[in-house]
Design a protein around this motif. Structure first.
Motif, short mmCIF file in Angstrom:
data_model
loop_
_atom_site.label_atom_id
_atom_site.label_comp_id
_atom_site.label_asym_id
_atom_site.label_seq_id
_atom_site.Cartn_x
_atom_site.Cartn_y
_atom_site.Cartn_z
N ILE A 1 41.70 80.97 32.25
CA ILE A 1 41.55 80.14 31.05
C ILE A 1 42.63 80.46 30.04
O ILE A 1 43.26 79.55 29.46
N ARG A 2 42.88 81.74 29.82
CA ARG A 2 43.91 82.13 28.85
C ARG A 2 45.30 81.66 29.29
O ARG A 2 46.11 81.22 28.47
N ALA A 3 45.56 81.74 30.60
CA ALA A 3 46.86 81.32 31.12
C ALA A 3 47.10 79.83 30.91
O ALA A 3 48.24 79.38 30.81
N ALA A 4 46.00 79.06 30.84
CA ALA A 4 46.12 77.62 30.62
C ALA A 4 46.15 77.27 29.14
O ALA A 4 46.14 76.09 28.77
N GLY A 5 46.17 78.29 28.28
CA GLY A 5 46.24 78.06 26.84
C GLY A 5 44.91 78.10 26.13
O GLY A 5 44.85 77.85 24.92
N GLY A 6 43.84 78.42 26.84
CA GLY A 6 42.52 78.48 26.23
C GLY A 6 42.16 79.87 25.76
O GLY A 6 42.94 80.82 25.87
N LEU B 1 34.74 73.61 29.96
CA LEU B 1 34.44 73.83 28.55
C LEU B 1 35.69 74.29 27.81
O LEU B 1 35.95 73.87 26.68
N ALA B 2 36.47 75.16 28.46
CA ALA B 2 37.72 75.62 27.85
C ALA B 2 38.70 74.47 27.72
O ALA B 2 39.40 74.34 26.70
N ARG B 3 38.79 73.62 28.73
CA ARG B 3 39.69 72.48 28.69
C ARG B 3 39.34 71.54 27.54
O ARG B 3 40.22 70.92 26.92
N GLY C 1 38.19 72.53 24.75
CA GLY C 1 38.48 73.19 23.49
C GLY C 1 37.61 74.35 23.09
O GLY C 1 37.85 75.00 22.07
N ALA C 2 36.58 74.67 23.86
CA ALA C 2 35.68 75.77 23.50
C ALA C 2 36.28 77.12 23.85
O ALA C 2 37.02 77.27 24.82
N GLY C 3 35.95 78.12 23.04
CA GLY C 3 36.19 79.49 23.43
C GLY C 3 35.06 79.91 24.35
O GLY C 3 33.89 79.63 24.07
N VAL C 4 35.36 80.56 25.47
CA VAL C 4 34.36 80.79 26.50
C VAL C 4 34.18 82.29 26.80
O VAL C 4 35.16 83.01 26.99
N VAL C 5 32.94 82.71 26.84
CA VAL C 5 32.60 84.03 27.35
C VAL C 5 32.19 83.84 28.80
O VAL C 5 31.19 83.18 29.10
N VAL C 6 32.98 84.38 29.70
CA VAL C 6 32.78 84.24 31.15
C VAL C 6 31.93 85.40 31.63
O VAL C 6 32.39 86.54 31.67
N ASN C 7 30.69 85.11 31.98
CA ASN C 7 29.80 86.17 32.47
C ASN C 7 29.66 86.11 33.97
O ASN C 7 29.48 85.03 34.55
N LEU D 1 40.02 68.15 20.32
CA LEU D 1 39.26 68.10 21.56
C LEU D 1 37.76 68.09 21.24
O LEU D 1 37.34 68.55 20.17
N PRO D 2 36.93 67.60 22.17
CA PRO D 2 35.49 67.46 21.87
C PRO D 2 34.79 68.76 21.48
O PRO D 2 33.82 68.73 20.72
N LEU D 3 35.28 69.90 21.99
CA LEU D 3 34.60 71.17 21.72
C LEU D 3 35.44 72.10 20.86
O LEU D 3 35.18 73.30 20.81
N ASP D 4 36.42 71.57 20.17
CA ASP D 4 37.24 72.40 19.27
C ASP D 4 36.36 73.14 18.27
O ASP D 4 35.45 72.56 17.66
N GLY D 5 36.63 74.43 18.09
CA GLY D 5 35.91 75.23 17.12
C GLY D 5 34.56 75.73 17.58
O GLY D 5 33.85 76.41 16.83
N LEU D 6 34.18 75.41 18.82
CA LEU D 6 32.89 75.83 19.35
C LEU D 6 33.08 76.97 20.35
O LEU D 6 34.13 77.10 20.97
N SER D 7 32.04 77.76 20.51
CA SER D 7 32.09 78.86 21.47
C SER D 7 30.97 78.69 22.49
O SER D 7 29.91 78.13 22.19
N ALA D 8 31.22 79.20 23.68
CA ALA D 8 30.27 79.00 24.78
C ALA D 8 30.11 80.25 25.62
O ALA D 8 31.05 81.05 25.76
N ILE D 9 28.95 80.39 26.20
CA ILE D 9 28.68 81.38 27.25
C ILE D 9 28.37 80.61 28.52
O ILE D 9 27.59 79.66 28.51
#
Length: 320
Positions: free
Chosen positions: A62-67, A27-29, A31-37, A3-11
């Protein structure tokens, strides 16, 4: 298939509802790992009791969708809490790659009726909040870059508004904050380029909790289709700007809504007048400028709204 954002993390700040939620999910869709603030206050003016529940609900979605996602409950306009948010992203994912500044509040009032508190609170959440998060993210990227001896991966997506572009009579605090965010964005883009970081700003138009009364009379979705003003129309642009594909895009301002993206140019000089003497006199300026402005609309502002086909909501309110 990657995915375009595989291996990346986001806030994503202000990510429990509306635009922020749609952006975090996108962003999660991708491929990014997301910190939801989200601070979790129920009022769009920032009022009410703060709650960790709204941010956690989006993280769980996000986690329920596999992210991958974690929640952060905190006020990003507080300098220390902003530091904590960046620290959480680094502790969770090993690094921070993407920052989406979205959190904001509204306290609308005409300039002659606005209180000091109404001005300060909106500037604090929007402009100071963007600064706080950008500051700590940039410290992280600069430190990593210096340690590696090479540029790193960094993306900043800030949230401005058409209220800044075309004016918003009932929102002097909001329009000023959104204009300041554009200045912060272009400054950050220049300062952080050598570290591998891009910074861009978007002006989104969407039907959210903050704009529910503004868009009350605007086109609604038909036959179960996607609302033309749904936040989901905005999120893909955020995903693109956060991706490696946008490595060459920085210091830009883009308007986005309902299947449309407009690239906004920097202001240009529309006319220039030079004195015939050593310096201008009142009479010479009067002879040059009065006829010039007489030929222009009395309501034509610095950024003409018709360029974007913008129509204001009631009481001069913003559309984003």
């Amino acid at each position: 298939m990657s995915l375009p954002l595989d291996g990346l993390s986001a806030i994503v700040t202000g990510a429990a509802r509306g635009l922020g939620r749609a952006e975090a999910l996108e962003l999660a869709r991708l491929g990014a790992g997301v910190v939801v603030n989200d601070y979790g206050r129920p009022g769009r003016d920032g009022s009410g009791d703060a709650s960790a529940t709204p941010a956690e609900e989006v993280a769980e979605e996000i986690r329920a969708a596999g992210g991958s996602a974690v929640a952060h409950h905190g006020d990003i306009a507080d300098f220390d809490r902003a530091r904590d948010l960046v620290d959480l992203a680094v502790a969770t994912y090993g690094k921070l790659d993407i920052l989406v500044n979205n959190a904001g509040i509204l306290r609308d009032r005409m300039i002659f009726s606005m209180s000091e508190a109404e001005w300060d609170s909106v500037i604090r959440v929007h402009l100071k909040g963007h600064f706080n998060m950008t500051h700590f993210a940039s410290v992280h990227w600069r430190t990593r870059s210096k340690s590696a001896g090479a540029p790193v991966y960094g993306r900043i997506v800030n949230t401005s508004s058409e209220a800044f572009l075309a004016g918003s009579a009932g929102q002097p605090n909001y329009a000023a904050a959104k204009g300041g965010i554009v200045g912060l964005t272009t400054s950050s883009a220049l300062a952080l380029a050598k570290y591998g970081v891009t910074a861009n700003a978007i002006c989104p138009r969407a039907r959210t909790r903050m704009t529910q009364d503004v868009f009350a009379g605007f086109e609604e979705p038909r036959d179960g289709g996607l609302d033309p003003l749904a936040p989901e129309h905005v999120a893909p642009l955020v995903g693109y700007l956060a991706s490696p594909a946008a490595a060459g895009v920085s210091g830009q301002l883009l308007v986005v809504h309902g299947g449309m993206v407009a690239v906004v140019e920097r202001p240009k000089v529309s006319a220039q007048f030079d004195t015939a003497k050593e310096s201008f006199s009142f009479d010479e300026l009067d002879a040059l400028l009065t006829p010039f402005y007489a030929d222009r609309s009395a309501h034509e502002t610095f950024a003409a709204s018709e360029v974007l086909g913008l129509k204001h909501g009631r009481a001069g309110q913003n559309l984003s």
